[in-house]
Scaffold this motif. Structure first.
Motif, PDB file in Angstrom:
ATOM      1  N   LYS A 150     -31.110  13.877 -41.691  1.00  0.00           N
ATOM      2  CA  LYS A 150     -31.954  15.110 -41.338  1.00  0.00           C
ATOM      3  C   LYS A 150     -31.202  16.179 -41.358  1.00  0.00           C
ATOM      4  O   LYS A 150     -31.790  17.675 -41.257  1.00  0.00           O
ATOM      5  CB  LYS A 150     -32.563  14.812 -39.843  1.00  0.00           C
ATOM      6  N   LEU A 154     -29.942  21.567 -44.537  1.00  0.00           N
ATOM      7  CA  LEU A 154     -29.272  22.666 -43.999  1.00  0.00           C
ATOM      8  C   LEU A 154     -27.927  22.617 -44.253  1.00  0.00           C
ATOM      9  O   LEU A 154     -27.297  23.798 -44.339  1.00  0.00           O
ATOM     10  CB  LEU A 154     -29.555  22.650 -42.364  1.00  0.00           C
ATOM     11  N   VAL A 348     -33.492  26.828 -44.001  1.00  0.00           N
ATOM     12  CA  VAL A 348     -34.431  26.783 -43.276  1.00  0.00           C
ATOM     13  C   VAL A 348     -35.822  26.285 -43.649  1.00  0.00           C
ATOM     14  O   VAL A 348     -36.505  25.213 -43.183  1.00  0.00           O
ATOM     15  CB  VAL A 348     -34.610  28.031 -42.502  1.00  0.00           C
ATOM     16  N   LEU A 349     -36.014  26.805 -44.742  1.00  0.00           N
ATOM     17  CA  LEU A 349     -37.283  26.540 -45.557  1.00  0.00           C
ATOM     18  C   LEU A 349     -37.453  25.247 -46.153  1.00  0.00           C
ATOM     19  O   LEU A 349     -38.304  24.562 -46.124  1.00  0.00           O
ATOM     20  CB  LEU A 349     -37.685  27.700 -46.551  1.00  0.00           C
ATOM     21  N   SER A 351     -35.769  22.534 -45.005  1.00  0.00           N
ATOM     22  CA  SER A 351     -35.914  21.560 -43.818  1.00  0.00           C
ATOM     23  C   SER A 351     -37.193  21.473 -43.384  1.00  0.00           C
ATOM     24  O   SER A 351     -37.729  20.432 -42.822  1.00  0.00           O
ATOM     25  CB  SER A 351     -34.890  21.851 -42.923  1.00  0.00           C
ATOM     26  N   ARG A 352     -38.235  22.718 -43.925  1.00  0.00           N
ATOM     27  CA  ARG A 352     -39.404  22.832 -43.232  1.00  0.00           C
ATOM     28  C   ARG A 352     -40.504  22.245 -44.492  1.00  0.00           C
ATOM     29  O   ARG A 352     -41.714  22.459 -44.192  1.00  0.00           O
ATOM     30  CB  ARG A 352     -39.777  24.173 -42.660  1.00  0.00           C
ATOM     31  N   GLY A 353     -39.963  21.862 -45.480  1.00  0.00           N
ATOM     32  CA  GLY A 353     -40.860  21.223 -46.488  1.00  0.00           C
ATOM     33  C   GLY A 353     -41.239  22.099 -47.824  1.00  0.00           C
ATOM     34  O   GLY A 353     -41.703  21.599 -48.471  1.00  0.00           O
ATOM     35  N   PHE A 354     -40.473  23.284 -47.738  1.00  0.00           N
ATOM     36  CA  PHE A 354     -40.532  24.029 -48.995  1.00  0.00           C
ATOM     37  C   PHE A 354     -39.927  23.424 -50.091  1.00  0.00           C
ATOM     38  O   PHE A 354     -38.907  22.914 -50.149  1.00  0.00           O
ATOM     39  CB  PHE A 354     -40.014  25.605 -48.703  1.00  0.00           C
ATOM     40  N   ASN A 404     -29.959  21.265 -53.095  1.00  0.00           N
ATOM     41  CA  ASN A 404     -31.105  20.594 -52.814  1.00  0.00           C
ATOM     42  C   ASN A 404     -32.188  19.950 -54.063  1.00  0.00           C
ATOM     43  O   ASN A 404     -32.689  18.984 -53.871  1.00  0.00           O
ATOM     44  CB  ASN A 404     -31.968  21.766 -52.060  1.00  0.00           C
TER      45      ASN A 404
END
Length: 500
Positions: A150, A154, A348-349, A351-354, A404
């Motif tokens: 997880k 990041l 950040v983005l 890790s939030r699914g972007f 990524n």
């Protein structure tokens, strides 16, 4: 569940080498210190480029040469040629072990440049320091193997763009070292820091448990390295030798022939330097191109910016304010902050699914805009700073999107070797773009030569920045063409390859 591509032909995964134990791990002080060590190493890679670019006007004046691009090209060429070999070796013997070996060789290169009595020796030192380049993909591939799942997105974003711990004060440190101790102090500083960080990684970072049985394509490495070097030498010295001179044609045609031989070799050996079957997969080759463009544009901008603003305004070239190295640090600070902000934003983005491909598209688009802003108005400080900030934000986003995208596109067992393919592009593009820019400037835009230093006219910089903007747009279109779900594309391609 994503389909995992099989290892390339000629390689196999060591049984039992999994990361199931790592999946249960939680953040520990040692893990945090390990991340900080990797972050600092990769920030040194980034700031070394910044430091050398800032010192470039002083170095070329000292050695009285117009081939300043080779300070960066030699560094990047080594990275391009060795990255695939290092990637293979890291799959076989461990990413941490190869990371430490690269750190040791890079430290030796910094030391050689620090004591260089001639420009040739300086270039040799910079070439050896190019072993820092593979540290980029080794760093985030190692993170992928030993960090909690997880935290990976990041962590790799932080590792590839930094937390500002070094990047923000780096311009001021660079200015102080150059102005007070001369350009050689840059190399002494890098030598000491690389040695210290190498020791920190030794005691804080675990080795990856993943192993792949494979072979190393040394013939491919020689063909690729010699071919690239030949073409770049021909392009660099063509303006002074003459484009139809025997020496120029020998390097250009010989380099091209060696590159063709490398492509043939890559199709015939069991475990090629660059696996063309993996490279031809849509997510992989599009990521490779867009990553190369991002690094190429940032490298080109890093070379051109100090050459403009550090030139005395009294020379009447239409640009320049005679900034000292310390003044340049303050001038560059907003861009550095923007780079760090862009990288953290992506972390950040994601890790939030972007989708990383959309973030890469945004980053390259911003880089194109920044290039154009500076291209058409580099007579005002405010305009240059604005363009640099826009480009810096795009640079940070693009850099952080690359790992990524790679992680999304390949299985853990092929992480390092596939990332090394991307690393070749990340080295070749800035090397080629820098050489092309200097070729254009030296060929038709030399305004004057004074005390061994070459100064270029304003139109030359306009052309160079426009070239950068066009290449950025090409990279953005490449990111736009990426599949929405990379794993689906890989599954489809893997099925085709399996059927074949």
């Amino acid at each position: 569940m994503p389909v995992q591509p099989t290892p390339s032909e000629g390689s196999s995964v060591t049984p039992g080498a999994t990361t199931s134990d790592d999946h249960q791990r939680v953040w520990t002080p040692r893990l945090v210190l390990g991340l900080v060590s990797i972050v600092l190493l990769l920030e040194v890679l980034a700031i070394s480029y910044l430091m050398i670019s800032t010192a470039l006007p002083f170095i070329v004046t000292h050695y009285q040469t117009t081939q300043g691009a080779w300070l960066l090209t030699a560094f990047l060429l080594t990275g391009a040629v060795t990255a695939p070999v290092i990637g293979r070796l890291s799959d076989m013997f461990g990413k941490r072990r190869l990371l430490l070996a690269c750190v040791a060789l890079a430290a030796a290169g910094c030391l050689l440049s620090a004591i260089a009595p001639s420009y040739g020796v300086m270039i040799a030192g910079r070439a050896l320091a190019g072993f820092l380049v593979p540290c980029l993909f080794l760093g985030y591939s190692l993170i992928r193997d030993v960090f909690p799942p997880k935290a990976v997105a990041l962590a790799v974003s932080i590792a590839t763009t930094g937390m500002g711990l070094v990047a923000v004060p780096a311009p001021f440190l660079t200015g102080w070292l150059i102005d007070d101790f001369g350009f050689r102090s840059i190399f002494w500083f890098l030598f000491a820091v690389v040695v210290a960080i190498g020791f920190a990684i030794l005691v804080t970072v675990d080795e990856s448990p993943l192993r792949v049985r494979t072979t190393v394509d040394l013939v491919g490495a020689v063909l690729l390295g010699a071919g690239l070097a030949g073409v770049l030498v021909g392009v660099s010295f063509g303006p002074s030798w003459g484009w139809t001179a025997a020496s120029t044609l020998t390097y250009l045609l010989g380099g091209a022939a060696l590159l063709m031989a490398w492509l043939v070799s890559a199709r015939t050996v069991a475990a090629p330097l660059v696996d063309l079957d993996v490279l031809r997969r849509r997510p992989v080759y599009l990521t490779t191109i867009s990553a190369g463009v991002a690094y190429g544009i940032s490298g080109l901008f890093a070379v051109l910016l100090p050459m403009m603003v550090m030139v005395p305004g009294i020379m009447g070239l239409g640009y320049g304010w005679g900034l000292s190295a310390e003044d340049f640090a303050l001038f560059q600070l907003p861009m550095v902050i923007a780079i760090v902000a862009g990288g953290l934003l992506v972390g950040v983005l994601v890790s939030r699914g972007f989708a990383p491909r959309l973030l890469m598209l945004a980053g390259l688009s911003l880089m194109a805009i920044g290039m154009l802003v500076v291209a058409f108005n580099h007579s005002e400080k405010s305009t240059i700073i604005l363009g640099a900030v826009i480009l810096g934000l795009g640079q940070g986003m693009s850099y952080a999107a690359v790992p990524n995208l790679v992680i999304e596109a390949v299985s853990p067992t092929l992480q390092a070797s596939t990332a090394s393919i991307v690393a070749v592009s990340q080295s070749i593009f800035p090397a080629v773009l820098s050489v092309v820019a200097f070729t254009v400037l030296n060929n038709s835009h030399v305004a004057m030569v004074a005390q061994g230093a070459t100064f270029y006219d304003s139109d030359g910089f306009t052309v160079a920045f426009v070239i950068g903007a066009i290449v950025s747009v090409v990279g953005a279109l490449t990111a736009l063409a990426m599949p929405r779900r990379a794993t689906d594309e890989i599954a489809e391609t893997a099925g085709v390859l399996g059927a074949a």
